[in-house]
Design a protein around this motif. Structure first.
Motif, PDB file in Angstrom:
ATOM      1  N   THR A 168      30.647 122.889  54.881  1.00 11.90           N
ATOM      2  CA  THR A 168      31.930 122.164  54.614  1.00 11.90           C
ATOM      3  C   THR A 168      32.721 121.194  55.173  1.00 11.90           C
ATOM      4  O   THR A 168      32.982 121.559  56.197  1.00 11.90           O
ATOM      5  CB  THR A 168      32.660 123.707  53.977  1.00 11.90           C
ATOM      6  N   PRO A 169      32.303 120.172  55.226  1.00  9.59           N
ATOM      7  CA  PRO A 169      33.364 118.784  56.070  1.00  9.59           C
ATOM      8  C   PRO A 169      34.596 118.684  55.950  1.00  9.59           C
ATOM      9  O   PRO A 169      34.859 119.024  56.482  1.00  9.59           O
ATOM     10  CB  PRO A 169      31.826 117.696  55.147  1.00  9.59           C
TER      11      PRO A 169
ATOM     12  N   ALA B  40      16.402 113.860  56.352  1.00 11.60           N
ATOM     13  CA  ALA B  40      17.277 114.291  56.195  1.00 11.60           C
ATOM     14  C   ALA B  40      18.530 114.986  57.222  1.00 11.60           C
ATOM     15  O   ALA B  40      19.978 114.986  56.405  1.00 11.60           O
ATOM     16  CB  ALA B  40      16.524 116.105  55.800  1.00 11.60           C
ATOM     17  N   PRO B  41      18.569 115.342  57.746  1.00 14.90           N
ATOM     18  CA  PRO B  41      18.793 115.693  59.148  1.00 14.90           C
ATOM     19  C   PRO B  41      19.948 114.482  58.932  1.00 14.90           C
ATOM     20  O   PRO B  41      21.594 114.634  59.144  1.00 14.90           O
ATOM     21  CB  PRO B  41      18.683 115.996  60.125  1.00 14.90           C
ATOM     22  N   GLY B  42      19.958 113.021  58.768  1.00 16.03           N
ATOM     23  CA  GLY B  42      20.433 112.149  59.087  1.00 16.03           C
ATOM     24  C   GLY B  42      21.262 111.689  57.879  1.00 16.03           C
ATOM     25  O   GLY B  42      22.959 111.830  58.241  1.00 16.03           O
ATOM     26  N   ILE B  43      20.676 112.107  57.087  1.00 18.98           N
ATOM     27  CA  ILE B  43      21.523 111.541  55.632  1.00 18.98           C
ATOM     28  C   ILE B  43      22.695 113.404  55.856  1.00 18.98           C
ATOM     29  O   ILE B  43      23.845 113.111  55.075  1.00 18.98           O
ATOM     30  CB  ILE B  43      20.684 111.725  54.232  1.00 18.98           C
ATOM     31  N   ILE B  44      22.588 114.456  56.111  1.00 15.78           N
ATOM     32  CA  ILE B  44      22.907 115.292  55.682  1.00 15.78           C
ATOM     33  C   ILE B  44      24.077 114.920  57.054  1.00 15.78           C
ATOM     34  O   ILE B  44      25.303 115.195  56.790  1.00 15.78           O
ATOM     35  CB  ILE B  44      22.411 116.686  56.325  1.00 15.78           C
ATOM     36  N   ARG B  45      24.176 114.721  58.254  1.00 16.36           N
ATOM     37  CA  ARG B  45      25.073 114.276  59.298  1.00 16.36           C
ATOM     38  C   ARG B  45      26.373 113.073  58.249  1.00 16.36           C
ATOM     39  O   ARG B  45      27.171 113.145  58.450  1.00 16.36           O
ATOM     40  CB  ARG B  45      24.291 113.298  60.662  1.00 16.36           C
ATOM     41  N   GLN B  46      25.175 112.551  57.399  1.00 19.24           N
ATOM     42  CA  GLN B  46      26.435 111.223  56.979  1.00 19.24           C
ATOM     43  C   GLN B  46      26.871 111.650  56.317  1.00 19.24           C
ATOM     44  O   GLN B  46      28.573 111.193  55.937  1.00 19.24           O
ATOM     45  CB  GLN B  46      25.116 110.398  56.327  1.00 19.24           C
ATOM     46  N   ILE B  47      26.842 112.841  55.341  1.00 20.21           N
ATOM     47  CA  ILE B  47      27.839 113.628  54.211  1.00 20.21           C
ATOM     48  C   ILE B  47      28.324 114.110  54.937  1.00 20.21           C
ATOM     49  O   ILE B  47      29.515 114.051  54.399  1.00 20.21           O
ATOM     50  CB  ILE B  47      26.565 114.285  53.329  1.00 20.21           C
ATOM     51  N   ARG B  48      28.419 114.536  56.116  1.00 19.61           N
ATOM     52  CA  ARG B  48      29.741 115.438  56.525  1.00 19.61           C
ATOM     53  C   ARG B  48      30.736 114.491  57.104  1.00 19.61           C
ATOM     54  O   ARG B  48      31.646 114.576  57.481  1.00 19.61           O
ATOM     55  CB  ARG B  48      28.738 116.289  57.873  1.00 19.61           C
ATOM     56  N   LYS B  49      30.500 113.171  57.153  1.00 17.41           N
ATOM     57  CA  LYS B  49      31.685 112.297  57.427  1.00 17.41           C
ATOM     58  C   LYS B  49      32.238 111.408  56.139  1.00 17.41           C
ATOM     59  O   LYS B  49      33.433 110.879  57.149  1.00 17.41           O
ATOM     60  CB  LYS B  49      30.515 111.730  58.641  1.00 17.41           C
TER      61      LYS B  49
END
Length: 132
Positions: free
Chosen positions: A8-9, A40-49
């Motif tokens: 949950t960002p 995928a991990p980079g996109i997930i990090r992007q979503i979290r921000k």
């Protein structure tokens, strides 16, 4: 392969409505699946921000070449702003060269139901793919 569990960002207000997207991707080759998984991990990090992101998870089945995503957003515009931003935009364009199938479904629901479940996402994706 390990899943990336729900995170949950930015918590939504408990009485808010959230905009939800579930997706299923199947790559044409195992090499494509590995490429997808490595991005995928980079996109997930992007979503979290990303502004307006209230939750995200990934279910990766690399040997089956299948991936599910699940995300919750403040509204549709927040999701679309994310989708048009980098690195998601160029990653999704590159992935189109090795995708076999993809499916998307969207709905709104109460923030009090977060985190969402894979069972709900899979049910809604199946409904989307079933001819009516």
């Amino acid at each position: 392969m390990p899943d990336i569990p729900w995170s949950t960002p930015t918590p939504a207000a408990p009485d808010a409505e959230v905009y939800v997207m579930a997706s299923r991707f199947e790559t044409a080759t195992l090499t494509g699946a590995v490429r997808f998984f490595l991005k995928a991990p980079g996109i997930i990090r992007q979503i979290r921000k990303a502004p307006g992101a209230h939750g995200v998870a990934l279910r990766a089945r690399v040997p089956r070449r299948t991936f599910l995503t699940l995300s919750a957003w403040e509204d549709r515009d927040a999701l679309y702003r994310f989708a048009r931003s980098e690195p998601h935009r160029s990653s999704s364009r590159a992935a189109s060269t090795y995708m076999k199938e993809s499916a998307f479904t969207y709905w709104t629901g109460p923030a009090s139901e977060l985190p969402l479940t894979w069972a709900e996402a899979e049910r809604r994706l199946a409904e989307q793919e079933t001819p009516r």
